[in-house]
Design a protein around this motif. Structure first.
Motif, PDB file in Angstrom:
ATOM      1  N   ASP A 189      26.413  84.327   3.207  1.00 13.26           N
ATOM      2  CA  ASP A 189      25.668  84.901   2.455  1.00 13.26           C
ATOM      3  C   ASP A 189      24.169  84.755   3.186  1.00 13.26           C
ATOM      4  OD1 ASP A 189      24.872  82.185   2.234  1.00 13.26           O
ATOM      5  OD2 ASP A 189      25.610  82.100   0.149  1.00 13.26           O
ATOM      6  N   THR A 190      23.166  85.274   2.324  1.00 19.42           N
ATOM      7  CA  THR A 190      21.663  85.299   2.559  1.00 19.42           C
ATOM      8  C   THR A 190      21.020  83.976   3.126  1.00 19.42           C
ATOM      9  OG1 THR A 190      21.505  87.323   1.176  1.00 19.42           O
ATOM     10  CG2 THR A 190      19.250  86.075   1.964  1.00 19.42           C
ATOM     11  N   ALA A 191      21.412  82.902   2.204  1.00 15.85           N
ATOM     12  CA  ALA A 191      20.905  81.617   2.328  1.00 15.85           C
ATOM     13  C   ALA A 191      21.825  80.723   3.422  1.00 15.85           C
ATOM     14  CB  ALA A 191      20.993  80.740   1.066  1.00 15.85           C
ATOM     15  N   GLY A 192      22.867  81.310   3.856  1.00 18.63           N
ATOM     16  CA  GLY A 192      23.877  80.722   4.848  1.00 18.63           C
ATOM     17  C   GLY A 192      24.577  79.475   4.250  1.00 18.63           C
ATOM     18  N   SER A 193      24.650  79.390   2.864  1.00 16.50           N
ATOM     19  CA  SER A 193      25.409  78.329   2.156  1.00 16.50           C
ATOM     20  C   SER A 193      26.840  78.561   1.940  1.00 16.50           C
ATOM     21  CB  SER A 193      24.508  78.154   0.686  1.00 16.50           C
ATOM     22  OG  SER A 193      24.596  79.433  -0.164  1.00 16.50           O
ATOM     23  N   ALA A 194      27.155  79.965   1.827  1.00 15.37           N
ATOM     24  CA  ALA A 194      28.706  80.418   2.010  1.00 15.37           C
ATOM     25  C   ALA A 194      28.917  80.911   3.052  1.00 15.37           C
ATOM     26  CB  ALA A 194      28.745  81.084   0.670  1.00 15.37           C
ATOM     27  N   VAL A 195      29.987  80.768   3.807  1.00 14.29           N
ATOM     28  CA  VAL A 195      30.471  81.055   4.892  1.00 14.29           C
ATOM     29  C   VAL A 195      32.006  81.568   5.314  1.00 14.29           C
ATOM     30  CG1 VAL A 195      30.486  80.858   7.597  1.00 14.29           C
ATOM     31  CG2 VAL A 195      28.789  79.702   6.391  1.00 14.29           C
ATOM     32  N   ALA A 196      32.267  82.566   5.571  1.00 13.16           N
ATOM     33  CA  ALA A 196      33.513  83.139   6.013  1.00 13.16           C
ATOM     34  C   ALA A 196      33.789  83.001   7.354  1.00 13.16           C
ATOM     35  CB  ALA A 196      33.944  84.290   5.175  1.00 13.16           C
ATOM     36  N   GLU A 197      35.064  82.387   7.770  1.00 18.52           N
ATOM     37  CA  GLU A 197      35.046  82.323   9.221  1.00 18.52           C
ATOM     38  C   GLU A 197      36.605  82.538   9.591  1.00 18.52           C
ATOM     39  OE1 GLU A 197      32.937  79.281  11.608  1.00 18.52           O
ATOM     40  OE2 GLU A 197      34.946  78.661  12.493  1.00 18.52           O
ATOM     41  N   ALA A 198      36.729  83.295  10.893  1.00 21.98           N
ATOM     42  CA  ALA A 198      38.158  83.180  11.222  1.00 21.98           C
ATOM     43  C   ALA A 198      38.211  83.927  12.689  1.00 21.98           C
ATOM     44  CB  ALA A 198      38.892  84.785  10.422  1.00 21.98           C
ATOM     45  N   GLN A 199      39.250  83.671  13.297  1.00 27.90           N
ATOM     46  CA  GLN A 199      39.236  84.343  14.943  1.00 27.90           C
ATOM     47  C   GLN A 199      40.122  85.544  14.842  1.00 27.90           C
ATOM     48  OE1 GLN A 199      41.205  80.556  16.814  1.00 27.90           O
ATOM     49  NE2 GLN A 199      39.438  80.657  18.303  1.00 27.90           N
ATOM     50  N   GLY A 200      41.063  85.695  14.202  1.00 33.93           N
ATOM     51  CA  GLY A 200      41.891  86.974  14.090  1.00 33.93           C
ATOM     52  C   GLY A 200      42.485  87.223  12.885  1.00 33.93           C
ATOM     53  N   ALA A 201      41.863  88.122  12.133  1.00 30.36           N
ATOM     54  CA  ALA A 201      42.327  88.407  10.711  1.00 30.36           C
ATOM     55  C   ALA A 201      41.755  89.829  10.119  1.00 30.36           C
ATOM     56  CB  ALA A 201      42.037  87.298   9.721  1.00 30.36           C
ATOM     57  N   ARG A 202      42.447  90.185   9.175  1.00 27.15           N
ATOM     58  CA  ARG A 202      41.818  91.462   8.560  1.00 27.15           C
ATOM     59  C   ARG A 202      41.432  90.872   7.038  1.00 27.15           C
ATOM     60  NH1 ARG A 202      41.160  96.885   8.242  1.00 27.15           N
ATOM     61  NH2 ARG A 202      41.334  97.773   6.054  1.00 27.15           N
ATOM     62  N   PHE A 203      40.187  90.798   6.675  1.00 28.37           N
ATOM     63  CA  PHE A 203      39.976  90.427   5.247  1.00 28.37           C
ATOM     64  C   PHE A 203      38.637  91.220   4.830  1.00 28.37           C
ATOM     65  CE2 PHE A 203      37.752  87.922   8.691  1.00 28.37           C
ATOM     66  CZ  PHE A 203      36.401  87.449   8.001  1.00 28.37           C
ATOM     67  N   HIS A 204      38.221  90.799   3.797  1.00 25.28           N
ATOM     68  CA  HIS A 204      37.271  91.629   2.860  1.00 25.28           C
ATOM     69  C   HIS A 204      36.178  90.504   2.521  1.00 25.28           C
ATOM     70  CE1 HIS A 204      39.449  95.469   2.525  1.00 25.28           C
ATOM     71  NE2 HIS A 204      40.524  94.574   2.279  1.00 25.28           N
ATOM     72  N   VAL A 205      35.032  90.685   2.633  1.00 26.86           N
ATOM     73  CA  VAL A 205      34.049  89.936   2.176  1.00 26.86           C
ATOM     74  C   VAL A 205      33.075  90.614   1.062  1.00 26.86           C
ATOM     75  CG1 VAL A 205      32.004  88.437   2.717  1.00 26.86           C
ATOM     76  CG2 VAL A 205      34.042  88.539   4.061  1.00 26.86           C
TER      77      VAL A 205
END
Length: 311
Positions: free
Chosen positions: A150-166
């Motif tokens: 997110d803008t503040a870097g306080s929430a992060v989604a991380e993956a190596q191999g995946a299909r996902f929505h944010v």
């Protein structure tokens, strides 16, 4: 009587002979010396080839979409544009941009979305979302990971191999995975979101536990619709899936962690007011509400439009 001069000459010859023999023996016994090493080659920064920058390519553009570099002006996005670090992308309500780096790293930027590219290395592709929905389709590529924050870097989604929505809406940061596992981190806590699951992080709070993506959507207008004191066309509330992005006639509406949102509109006329909700996994619901002058306690459901998981 012996000749003194002859004796002197003989002595001189003996000395010369001794010196010659000594010189021969010293040369014969002296160890062979290795040839001097070649001069060292000093490599300066100017002689090193600069590393090739990692860039994403624009594969397709639909509707309105713009780009800006490091605070520069916004310019239209074109197919085959190359995008590097510090590039910002934004799309209009009906816009859509697909970008990729080869066949293993692809992103789809949905309408009403702003996304910035923050870091591109062989170890990490890092993006920052101001708002909107992004579909991430990554396949394993060594140890490379993709991070959406997110803008503040306080929430992060991380993956190596995946299909996902944010989905980022200001108050919430939601992740819904179609395939593969995604780590959602916020407020020092991490949850794993598996295939067919979703989770969200409310601003400043730890993520919710991952849960199955519901097949039936909670998308309703469930309050009295009336003309307010300021002469509003609509003054009511609605409820959608937690983490959904809602717009009212194209303008973003704040959605609470429980999915509730306000509907306040001053426009009048036969056209009514259009409410659009996009869930974290990319499903779209649209409802047009007429203006009403009297209280109406009916509960109305949205019409759900499926788009095969695409935002």
């Amino acid at each position: 009587m012996k000749d003194p001069a002859g004796r002197g000459r003989r002595a001189a010859l003996v000395v010369l002979a001794v010196l010659a023999v000594g010189t021969f023996l010293w040369t014969w016994r002296r160890p062979a010396q290795a040839p001097p090493p070649p001069p060292a080659v000093v490599t300066t920064p100017e002689t090193l080839a600069p590393p090739r920058a990692i860039e994403f390519k624009v594969n397709s553009v639909t509707g309105t979409a713009d780009r800006a570099e490091a605070g520069g002006p916004w310019l239209p996005v074109q197919r085959n544009d190359l995008l590097g670090v510090d590039v910002q992308l934004r799309t209009g309500p009906e816009g859509r941009v697909e970008i990729s780096r080869g066949e293993l790293s692809q992103l789809t930027i949905a309408g009403s979305t702003q996304l910035g590219i923050r870091e591109l290395t062989t170890a990490v592709h890092r993006f920052q979302m101001t708002r909107g929905i992004v579909t991430v389709d990554y396949h394993p590529d060594g140890g490379r990971v993709v991070r959406i924050e997110d803008t503040a870097g306080s929430a992060v989604a991380e993956a190596q191999g995946a299909r996902f929505h944010v989905a980022a809406g200001g108050l919430t940061f939601a992740v819904a995975s179609q395939t593969g596992s995604v780590a959602l981190t916020a407020a020092g806590a991490t949850v794993r979101v598996g295939a067919g699951e979703q989770a969200l992080a409310q601003q400043g709070k730890v993520p919710t536990p991952a849960r199955a993506i519901p097949t039936a959507l909670l998308l309703k207008i469930a309050a009295a619709s009336r003309v307010g004191a300021a002469g509003l066309c609509l003054d009511t509330t609605g409820r959608s899936e937690p983490g959904a992005l809602v717009t009212l006639d194209g303008e973003p509406v704040p959605v609470g962690a429980d999915g509730q949102f306000p509907i306040r509109a001053a426009r009048r006329g036969a056209g009514g007011v259009t409410v659009r909700s996009v869930t974290a996994d990319g499903r779209v619901a649209v409802k047009t509400l007429p203006c009403r002058a009297a209280t109406d306690h009916r509960i109305e459901e949205f019409r759900v439009r499926w788009r095969n998981g695409e935002p």
